[in-house]
Design a protein around this motif. Structure first.
Motif, mmCIF file in Angstrom:
data_model
loop_
_atom_site.group_PDB
_atom_site.id
_atom_site.type_symbol
_atom_site.label_atom_id
_atom_site.label_comp_id
_atom_site.label_asym_id
_atom_site.label_seq_id
_atom_site.Cartn_x
_atom_site.Cartn_y
_atom_site.Cartn_z
ATOM 1 N N GLU A 127 0.836 -1.208 0.000
ATOM 2 C CA GLU A 127 0.000 0.000 0.000
ATOM 3 C C GLU A 127 0.871 1.259 0.000
ATOM 4 O O GLU A 127 0.577 2.238 -0.688
ATOM 5 C CB GLU A 127 -0.944 -0.006 1.211
ATOM 6 C CG GLU A 127 -2.052 -1.001 1.121
ATOM 7 C CD GLU A 127 -2.888 -1.090 2.408
ATOM 8 O OE1 GLU A 127 -2.595 -0.372 3.378
ATOM 9 O OE2 GLU A 127 -3.808 -1.907 2.432
ATOM 10 N N LEU A 128 1.949 1.231 0.785
ATOM 11 C CA LEU A 128 2.864 2.386 0.823
ATOM 12 C C LEU A 128 3.545 2.577 -0.539
ATOM 13 O O LEU A 128 3.680 3.718 -1.028
ATOM 14 C CB LEU A 128 3.930 2.191 1.893
ATOM 15 C CG LEU A 128 3.510 2.485 3.352
ATOM 16 C CD1 LEU A 128 4.629 2.089 4.283
ATOM 17 C CD2 LEU A 128 3.158 3.929 3.520
ATOM 18 N N GLN A 129 3.937 1.511 -1.165
ATOM 19 C CA GLN A 129 4.578 1.610 -2.475
ATOM 20 C C GLN A 129 3.566 2.118 -3.517
ATOM 21 O O GLN A 129 3.912 2.907 -4.402
ATOM 22 C CB GLN A 129 5.165 0.258 -2.916
ATOM 23 C CG GLN A 129 6.423 -0.076 -2.163
ATOM 24 C CD GLN A 129 6.985 -1.435 -2.568
ATOM 25 O OE1 GLN A 129 6.333 -2.233 -3.238
ATOM 26 N NE2 GLN A 129 8.227 -1.685 -2.157
ATOM 27 N N ALA A 130 2.336 1.658 -3.411
ATOM 28 C CA ALA A 130 1.305 2.075 -4.362
ATOM 29 C C ALA A 130 0.979 3.556 -4.183
ATOM 30 O O ALA A 130 0.706 4.275 -5.156
ATOM 31 C CB ALA A 130 0.056 1.235 -4.189
ATOM 32 N N SER A 131 1.002 4.009 -2.943
ATOM 33 C CA SER A 131 0.680 5.412 -2.684
ATOM 34 C C SER A 131 1.818 6.322 -3.139
ATOM 35 O O SER A 131 1.592 7.486 -3.453
ATOM 36 C CB SER A 131 0.364 5.629 -1.219
ATOM 37 O OG SER A 131 1.501 5.469 -0.440
ATOM 38 N N LYS A 132 3.035 5.865 -3.221
ATOM 39 C CA LYS A 132 4.173 6.663 -3.651
ATOM 40 C C LYS A 132 4.215 6.792 -5.168
ATOM 41 O O LYS A 132 4.797 7.711 -5.703
ATOM 42 C CB LYS A 132 5.482 6.077 -3.153
ATOM 43 C CG LYS A 132 5.706 6.300 -1.683
ATOM 44 C CD LYS A 132 7.071 5.828 -1.298
ATOM 45 C CE LYS A 132 7.302 6.069 0.169
ATOM 46 N NZ LYS A 132 8.615 5.689 0.603
ATOM 47 N N LYS A 133 3.589 5.938 -5.891
ATOM 48 C CA LYS A 133 3.603 5.969 -7.355
ATOM 49 C C LYS A 133 2.682 6.957 -7.878
ATOM 50 O O LYS A 133 2.151 7.821 -7.939
ATOM 51 C CB LYS A 133 3.206 4.620 -7.938
ATOM 52 C CG LYS A 133 4.279 3.603 -7.767
ATOM 53 C CD LYS A 133 3.832 2.342 -8.459
ATOM 54 C CE LYS A 133 4.807 1.232 -8.230
ATOM 55 N NZ LYS A 133 4.439 0.030 -8.806
#
Length: 133
Positions: A127-133
């Motif tokens: 989720e954190l990686q998805a939110s950074k994209k």
């Protein structure tokens, strides 16, 4: 309790010893100091010996009765002690088995919880990686 029985036994033994010695000394003193003929002296000696034997028999009976009482008390104490030890041993064995069961289940539980936490952390990382994209 055991010390009380020993003290009682010791005191009773001292009393019996005193009675026997006192009887013998008193009889001998009375016979030696009394002016009597040989026949009378022999009769008195026989009489005193008979009395001493009777008293000794009474003391023996008393000792037998007391020893039976002490034996019963010792047996009762041994039975109570044995029961207490058995009870305590059973409680200890039950606790050990309970702890053993809990710890045997524990590795599986720990592994399951670890898997769940890893999955949750993996999801948060995604989720954190998805939110950074």
């Amino acid at each position: 309790m055991e010390e009380n029985v020993k003290n009682e036994s010791h005191a009773f033994r001292n009393f019996v010893t005193g009675v026997v010695i006192g009887s013998v000394v008193g009889s001998i003193t009375a016979l030696l100091l009394a002016p009597k003929s040989g026949k009378e002296l022999r009769k008195d000696l026989e009489s005193q010996a008979s009395i001493i034997l009777d008293k000794t028999g009474e003391v023996r009976n008393t000792l037998v009765e007391r020893s039976e009482h002490w034996k019963e008390q010792a047996n009762d104490a041994a039975i109570k002690l044995s029961e207490a030890v058995k009870s305590q041993t059973k409680e200890i064995v039950d606790k050990v088995q309970q702890v053993k069961r809990e710890h045997m289940d524990s590795p599986e539980k720990v592994l399951e919880e670890a898997k769940e936490r890893i999955a949750m952390l993996s999801k948060e990382i995604d989720e954190l990686q998805a939110s950074k994209k």
